[in-house]
Design a protein around this motif. Structure first.
Motif, short mmCIF file in Angstrom:
data_model
loop_
_atom_site.label_atom_id
_atom_site.label_comp_id
_atom_site.label_asym_id
_atom_site.label_seq_id
_atom_site.Cartn_x
_atom_site.Cartn_y
_atom_site.Cartn_z
N VAL A 1 1.29 -7.26 -5.77
CA VAL A 1 2.47 -6.30 -5.91
C VAL A 1 3.67 -6.85 -6.73
O VAL A 1 4.26 -6.64 -7.77
CB VAL A 1 3.06 -5.67 -4.71
CG1 VAL A 1 3.96 -4.89 -4.74
CG2 VAL A 1 1.89 -4.91 -3.89
N LYS A 2 3.88 -8.30 -6.24
CA LYS A 2 4.82 -9.16 -6.62
C LYS A 2 4.48 -10.43 -6.96
O LYS A 2 4.51 -11.25 -5.92
CB LYS A 2 6.26 -8.93 -5.92
CG LYS A 2 7.28 -9.82 -6.50
CD LYS A 2 8.36 -9.67 -5.30
CE LYS A 2 9.37 -10.90 -5.58
NZ LYS A 2 9.22 -12.23 -4.59
N THR B 1 0.87 0.69 -16.43
CA THR B 1 2.11 0.62 -15.82
C THR B 1 3.15 0.82 -16.93
O THR B 1 3.44 0.02 -17.49
CB THR B 1 2.05 -0.78 -14.95
OG1 THR B 1 1.15 -0.96 -14.27
CG2 THR B 1 3.32 -1.00 -14.21
N ARG C 1 1.45 -4.51 3.71
CA ARG C 1 1.94 -5.74 2.74
C ARG C 1 1.66 -7.05 3.22
O ARG C 1 2.18 -7.18 4.51
CB ARG C 1 3.44 -5.21 2.66
CG ARG C 1 3.65 -3.85 1.77
CD ARG C 1 5.28 -3.50 1.59
NE ARG C 1 5.86 -3.99 2.63
CZ ARG C 1 7.06 -3.25 2.96
NH1 ARG C 1 7.46 -2.10 2.39
NH2 ARG C 1 7.67 -3.61 4.06
N ASP D 1 -4.30 -6.46 -3.50
CA ASP D 1 -3.59 -6.45 -5.07
C ASP D 1 -2.20 -7.01 -5.08
O ASP D 1 -1.70 -6.73 -4.05
CB ASP D 1 -3.67 -5.06 -5.65
CG ASP D 1 -5.13 -4.44 -5.71
OD1 ASP D 1 -5.91 -5.08 -6.04
OD2 ASP D 1 -5.42 -3.20 -5.24
N SER E 1 3.81 -11.24 -3.16
CA SER E 1 3.64 -9.99 -2.45
C SER E 1 2.32 -9.51 -2.56
O SER E 1 1.96 -9.25 -3.71
CB SER E 1 4.65 -9.27 -2.29
OG SER E 1 5.93 -9.73 -2.02
N LEU E 2 1.49 -8.96 -1.68
CA LEU E 2 0.20 -8.21 -1.93
C LEU E 2 0.26 -7.00 -0.96
O LEU E 2 0.88 -6.74 -0.23
CB LEU E 2 -1.16 -9.15 -1.48
CG LEU E 2 -1.06 -10.57 -2.52
CD1 LEU E 2 -0.64 -11.69 -1.31
CD2 LEU E 2 -2.46 -10.72 -2.99
N ARG E 3 -0.75 -6.26 -1.44
CA ARG E 3 -0.80 -4.96 -0.53
C ARG E 3 -2.27 -5.02 -0.63
O ARG E 3 -3.05 -4.89 -1.31
CB ARG E 3 -0.33 -3.53 -1.59
CG ARG E 3 -0.45 -2.33 -0.67
CD ARG E 3 0.40 -1.20 -1.38
NE ARG E 3 1.63 -1.43 -1.83
CZ ARG E 3 2.62 -1.55 -1.15
NH1 ARG E 3 2.58 -0.95 0.17
NH2 ARG E 3 4.04 -1.82 -1.42
#
Length: 140
Positions: free
Chosen positions: A131-132, A66, A92, A129, A108-110
């Motif tokens: 995300v935030k 990343t 999301r 996963d 937050s996840l995806r």
């Protein structure tokens, strides 16, 4: 002999552990703008809002690059009641409230995989996963 009473009891028991409130949204592809016309974002629809449980899934770390930095991604599991969804990769998830660990609020996840299908599930367990992560406050 009927398995239905045991399945019903298992689902009720699983739901008692789902003490967080989560929101699952899906982008629709339509682009909207803020009232002043400056910020574009994709419209979303609510796929699910209600009880859930967030849990790290053991043993699925993988290195990801990343911005030129190696970051270890840890797969997370989102548990929801049977009948929720369906969920698809890219949906999301946001943790709205988590009374047992407020540090999860705002995470937050995806969704990373299709909802699992199982004949006699006590809960839907969906891989996601982060995300935030929470940025430190209860509502980060």
């Amino acid at each position: 002999m009927s398995v239905h009473p045991a399945l019903t009891a298992g689902r009720a028991a699983a739901e008692t552990l789902m003490r967080a409130t989560i929101l699952v949204e899906r982008e629709t592809g339509q682009i909207t703008f803020d009232p002043d016309g400056t910020n574009a974002r994709r419209e979303t629809i609510v796929v699910y809002e209600g009880r859930g449980k967030i849990q790290s899934s053991e043993g699925h770390e993988q290195p990801v690059m990343t911005a030129g930095q190696a970051v270890a991604m840890l797969r997370t599991r989102v548990d929801v009641p049977v009948g929720s969804g369906p969920f698809i990769p890219g949906d999301r998830v946001k943790v709205l409230e988590n009374p047992d660990d407020p540090m999860l609020e705002g995470v937050s996840l995806r969704i990373a995989a299709l909802s699992p299908f199982k004949s006699m599930a006590t809960a839907y367990r969906v891989f996601a996963d982060i995300v935030k992560p929470n940025s430190g406050g209860a509502h980060g």
